[in-house]
Design an enzyme around this catalytic site. Structure first.
Site, PDB file in Angstrom:
ATOM      1  N   TYR A 153       0.828  -1.215   0.000  1.00 41.39           N
ATOM      2  CA  TYR A 153       0.000   0.000   0.000  1.00 41.39           C
ATOM      3  C   TYR A 153       0.864   1.268   0.000  1.00 41.39           C
ATOM      4  O   TYR A 153       0.451   2.314  -0.468  1.00 41.39           O
ATOM      5  CB  TYR A 153      -0.958  -0.041   1.185  1.00 41.39           C
ATOM      6  CG  TYR A 153      -2.267   0.682   0.968  1.00 41.39           C
ATOM      7  CD1 TYR A 153      -3.029   0.500  -0.177  1.00 41.39           C
ATOM      8  CD2 TYR A 153      -2.757   1.558   1.935  1.00 41.39           C
ATOM      9  CE1 TYR A 153      -4.229   1.167  -0.368  1.00 41.39           C
ATOM     10  CE2 TYR A 153      -3.963   2.220   1.754  1.00 41.39           C
ATOM     11  CZ  TYR A 153      -4.694   2.020   0.611  1.00 41.39           C
ATOM     12  OH  TYR A 153      -5.874   2.680   0.437  1.00 41.39           O
ATOM     13  N   LYS A 160      -3.417   7.861   3.428  1.00 38.14           N
ATOM     14  CA  LYS A 160      -4.612   7.547   4.230  1.00 38.14           C
ATOM     15  C   LYS A 160      -4.404   7.964   5.693  1.00 38.14           C
ATOM     16  O   LYS A 160      -5.351   8.401   6.355  1.00 38.14           O
ATOM     17  CB  LYS A 160      -4.948   6.055   4.141  1.00 38.14           C
ATOM     18  CG  LYS A 160      -5.530   5.622   2.794  1.00 38.14           C
ATOM     19  CD  LYS A 160      -6.845   6.320   2.476  1.00 38.14           C
ATOM     20  CE  LYS A 160      -7.521   5.743   1.230  1.00 38.14           C
ATOM     21  NZ  LYS A 160      -8.603   6.614   0.729  1.00 38.14           N
TER      22      LYS A 160
HETATM   23  N1  NAD Z   1     -11.503  -0.529  -3.032  1.00 35.87           N
HETATM   24  C1  NAD Z   1     -10.942  -0.706  -1.841  1.00 35.87           C
HETATM   25  O1  NAD Z   1     -10.419  -1.769  -1.503  1.00 35.87           O
HETATM   26  C2  NAD Z   1     -10.969   0.417  -0.847  1.00 35.87           C
HETATM   27  C3  NAD Z   1     -10.786   0.129   0.523  1.00 35.87           C
HETATM   28  C4  NAD Z   1     -10.780   1.181   1.438  1.00 35.87           C
HETATM   29  C5  NAD Z   1     -10.957   2.480   0.983  1.00 35.87           C
HETATM   30  N2  NAD Z   1     -11.136   2.720  -0.361  1.00 35.87           N
HETATM   31  C6  NAD Z   1     -11.296   4.105  -0.789  1.00 35.87           C
HETATM   32  O2  NAD Z   1     -12.575   4.294  -1.372  1.00 35.87           O
HETATM   33  C7  NAD Z   1     -12.513   5.451  -2.210  1.00 35.87           C
HETATM   34  C8  NAD Z   1     -13.175   5.138  -3.535  1.00 35.87           C
HETATM   35  O3  NAD Z   1     -12.422   4.199  -4.247  1.00 35.87           O
HETATM   36  P1  NAD Z   1     -13.023   2.923  -4.985  1.00 35.87           P
HETATM   37  O4  NAD Z   1     -12.345   1.742  -4.405  1.00 35.87           O
HETATM   38  O5  NAD Z   1     -14.512   2.975  -5.032  1.00 35.87           O
HETATM   39  O6  NAD Z   1     -12.400   3.047  -6.451  1.00 35.87           O
HETATM   40  P2  NAD Z   1     -12.813   3.862  -7.766  1.00 35.87           P
HETATM   41  O7  NAD Z   1     -11.644   3.707  -8.669  1.00 35.87           O
HETATM   42  O8  NAD Z   1     -14.131   3.396  -8.246  1.00 35.87           O
HETATM   43  O9  NAD Z   1     -12.918   5.368  -7.263  1.00 35.87           O
HETATM   44  C9  NAD Z   1     -11.817   6.253  -7.107  1.00 35.87           C
HETATM   45  C10 NAD Z   1     -12.298   7.600  -7.598  1.00 35.87           C
HETATM   46  O10 NAD Z   1     -11.327   8.624  -7.386  1.00 35.87           O
HETATM   47  C11 NAD Z   1     -11.538   9.565  -8.416  1.00 35.87           C
HETATM   48  N3  NAD Z   1     -10.443  10.498  -8.549  1.00 35.87           N
HETATM   49  C12 NAD Z   1      -9.111  10.227  -8.690  1.00 35.87           C
HETATM   50  N4  NAD Z   1      -8.420  11.386  -8.829  1.00 35.87           N
HETATM   51  C13 NAD Z   1      -9.342  12.396  -8.761  1.00 35.87           C
HETATM   52  C14 NAD Z   1      -9.259  13.818  -8.841  1.00 35.87           C
HETATM   53  N5  NAD Z   1      -8.090  14.462  -9.023  1.00 35.87           N
HETATM   54  N6  NAD Z   1     -10.415  14.547  -8.732  1.00 35.87           N
HETATM   55  C15 NAD Z   1     -11.603  13.925  -8.552  1.00 35.87           C
HETATM   56  N7  NAD Z   1     -11.751  12.584  -8.481  1.00 35.87           N
HETATM   57  C16 NAD Z   1     -10.622  11.833  -8.592  1.00 35.87           C
HETATM   58  C17 NAD Z   1     -11.694   8.681  -9.638  1.00 35.87           C
HETATM   59  O11 NAD Z   1     -12.283   9.391 -10.720  1.00 35.87           O
HETATM   60  C18 NAD Z   1     -12.608   7.598  -9.082  1.00 35.87           C
HETATM   61  O12 NAD Z   1     -13.960   7.947  -9.302  1.00 35.87           O
HETATM   62  C19 NAD Z   1     -11.033   5.830  -2.302  1.00 35.87           C
HETATM   63  O13 NAD Z   1     -10.770   6.846  -1.359  1.00 35.87           O
HETATM   64  C20 NAD Z   1     -10.343   4.547  -1.874  1.00 35.87           C
HETATM   65  O14 NAD Z   1      -9.035   4.754  -1.356  1.00 35.87           O
HETATM   66  C21 NAD Z   1     -11.159   1.717  -1.270  1.00 35.87           C
END
Ligand code: NAD
Length: 262
Positions: A153, A160
């Site tokens: 990570y 984070k």
């Molecule tokens: N998928 C996992 O395992 C997981 C676990 C814990 C937390 N998260 C967090 O959940 C959140 C959403 O991620 P996800 O997993 O649904 O993936 P995802 O790829 O569907 O979403 C990530 C989003 O970030 C947006 N993004 C990136 N750069 C950007 C910018 N400059 N301006 C505006 N938007 C921007 C992308 O367009 C995308 O919509 C993130 O913060 C991620 O770290 C994900």
């Protein structure tokens, strides 16, 4: 209908897998009005996902690092609704050289980019929405437990950790206006962002071995439900909190070797 008539801004939708899309869908079913954001070349994909919601939602342009987009967002939401009751920050990005076991070699520019897009951006979004938010408004962000170091990570983990701190400072500064700020710390889910992390499966396997409730990396709905709870008035006395939605993984120190019941 715990979100009846709430006006919600939901960022971070790309595909049907995005955590934010599932949150938008559940929020609408709970009575909320929803507007999404997207940016640049993925916008068309977001629009396709938005059209499949129970109530097709508009998509506003937002690169969270772009001050002009943030200003336009405030104006557009003011014109549309006059105010905003809640927002989901579901935005994270780290360049490839800052992830996947490259912690020691990542250049500072990449670490900074991860910080700005994934952590500072929560403050940027909150500052854009603050003038439109009043008593009872709620901001929710998405975390991956940053109290420990993880395999692969790397600088996203550091970002984070910063996000966790940013949310506490926002809770401090926006609390007196009645605005709450919280994070949901999710277990691993197979989204675009997650699949972009080389070795993501390694993290997912840890959950299969150690989450006492079990964990389905293909089901973002428990995370979406918790987001809706935090956006609702049921969470009206909660701020500066990190709620773990991870099948209980965070409470267990090592794999127990037991299969979940049921
Ligand atoms: N998928 C996992 O395992 C997981 C676990 C814990 C937390 N998260 C967090 O959940 C959140 C959403 O991620 P996800 O997993 O649904 O993936 P995802 O790829 O569907 O979403 C990530 C989003 O970030 C947006 N993004 C990136 N750069 C950007 C910018 N400059 N301006 C505006 N938007 C921007 C992308 O367009 C995308 O919509 C993130 O913060 C991620 O770290 C994900």
């Amino acid at each position: 209908m715990i979100l009846r008539d709430k006006r919600l801004l939901i960022t971070g939708v790309i595909t049907g897998d995005s955590i934010a899309l599932h949150a938008a869908e559940q929020a609408q079913r709970e009575g909320a009005r929803v507007v999404l954001t997207s940016f640049g070349r993925v916008r068309r994909i977001t629009e396709r996902a938005a059209a499949r919601l129970p109530e097709p939602a508009d998509v506003l342009e937002l690169d969270v690092n772009n001050a002009a987009d943030l200003e336009a967002l405030t104006d557009s939401l003011r014109d549309r609704w006059g105010g905003v009751d809640g927002a989901l920050h579901a935005i994270a990005y780290a360049p490839e050289d800052a992830l996947g076991g490259r912690f020691m070699t990542a250049p500072p520019e990449s670490a900074n980019q991860a910080f700005q897009t994934s952590a500072f951006s929560l403050k940027a979004l909150a500052a854009a929405l603050e003038p439109l938010m009043g008593q009872g408004a709620s901001i929710v962000g998405l975390d991956f437990d940053a109290s420990v170091a993880w395999p692969i990570y790397d600088w996203m983990g550091v970002a984070k950790a910063a996000l966790e701190s940013v949310s506490r400072y926002l809770a401090r500064d926006l609390g007196p206006k009645g605005i709450r700020v919280n994070l949901v710390s999710a277990g691993p889910l197979g989204t675009v962002a997650a699949r972009g992390i080389p070795g993501f499966e390694q993290l997912a396997d840890l959950w299969h071995a150690q989450a006492p409730l079990g964990w389905d990396t293909g089901d973002p709905s428990p995370v979406a439900s918790t987001i809706c709870f935090l956006l609702s008035d049921y969470a009206r006395a909660i701020s500066g909190e990190i709620l773990h939605v991870d099948g209980g993984f965070h409470a267990i120190g090592a794999p127990t070797g037991q299969l979940p019941a049921g």
